[in-house]
Write a protein that holds these residues in place. Structure first.
Motif, PDB file in Angstrom:
ATOM      1  N   GLU A  34       0.802  -1.078   0.020  1.00 19.38           N
ATOM      2  CA  GLU A  34       0.031  -0.116  -0.044  1.00 19.38           C
ATOM      3  C   GLU A  34       0.945   1.284   0.018  1.00 19.38           C
ATOM      4  N   CYS A  35       1.894   1.233   0.607  1.00 19.85           N
ATOM      5  CA  CYS A  35       2.840   2.269   0.711  1.00 19.85           C
ATOM      6  C   CYS A  35       3.652   2.654  -0.423  1.00 19.85           C
ATOM      7  N   ARG A  36       3.500   2.015  -1.757  1.00 17.74           N
ATOM      8  CA  ARG A  36       4.382   2.220  -2.627  1.00 17.74           C
ATOM      9  C   ARG A  36       3.996   3.705  -3.376  1.00 17.74           C
ATOM     10  N   ASP A  37       2.967   3.753  -3.099  1.00 12.91           N
ATOM     11  CA  ASP A  37       2.544   5.220  -3.940  1.00 12.91           C
ATOM     12  C   ASP A  37       2.500   6.385  -2.884  1.00 12.91           C
ATOM     13  N   ASP A  39       4.066   8.697  -0.176  1.00 10.92           N
ATOM     14  CA  ASP A  39       5.252   9.891   0.099  1.00 10.92           C
ATOM     15  C   ASP A  39       6.093   9.075   1.211  1.00 10.92           C
TER      16      ASP A  39
END
Length: 116
Positions: A34-37, A39
């Motif tokens: 989920e954190c791939r996109d 900041d």
């Protein structure tokens, strides 16, 4: 080779055709994170960050992790690699230090999320 990313001379850059392989031992789980996109600054401490700001930032980062289908793989990777900084798999730096020192199971902050 076709690509929609031309180089400086208007020709297609072969290097733009594929992403690099993930670091050795990571598998491809991080491609589904989920954190791939998001900041990356949300997941790591900032210089001169006050305690209250840090707590709020960490809570927001952990919220992202709670929605992530690869949270457990991320957490395990952080523990295995000895990640000292940042939020990984829904764990804070403090969570991982506590778990590492105790040699016990999961950090306390992760127990509630996995029991739901």
């Amino acid at each position: 080779m076709p690509s929609n990313l031309p180089n400086n001379e208007g020709r297609v850059s072969e290097m733009a055709l594929s992403l690099p392989d993930p670091p050795t031992g990571w598998g491809n789980w991080q491609l589904r994170a989920e954190c791939r996109d998001v900041d990356p600054g949300l997941f790591f401490p900032h210089d001169n960050e006050g305690h209250g700001d840090r707590v709020r930032r960490e809570r927001r980062a952990v919220e992202v992790c709670l929605e992530c289908s690869v949270r457990l793989q991320c957490r395990q990777r952080a523990l295995t690699a000895g990640e000292r900084y940042g939020i990984w798999g829904g764990t804070t730096e403090s969570d991982r230090r506590t778990q590492s020192r105790s040699g016990r199971g999961r950090p306390a902050s992760s127990l509630a999320e996995d029991s739901e």
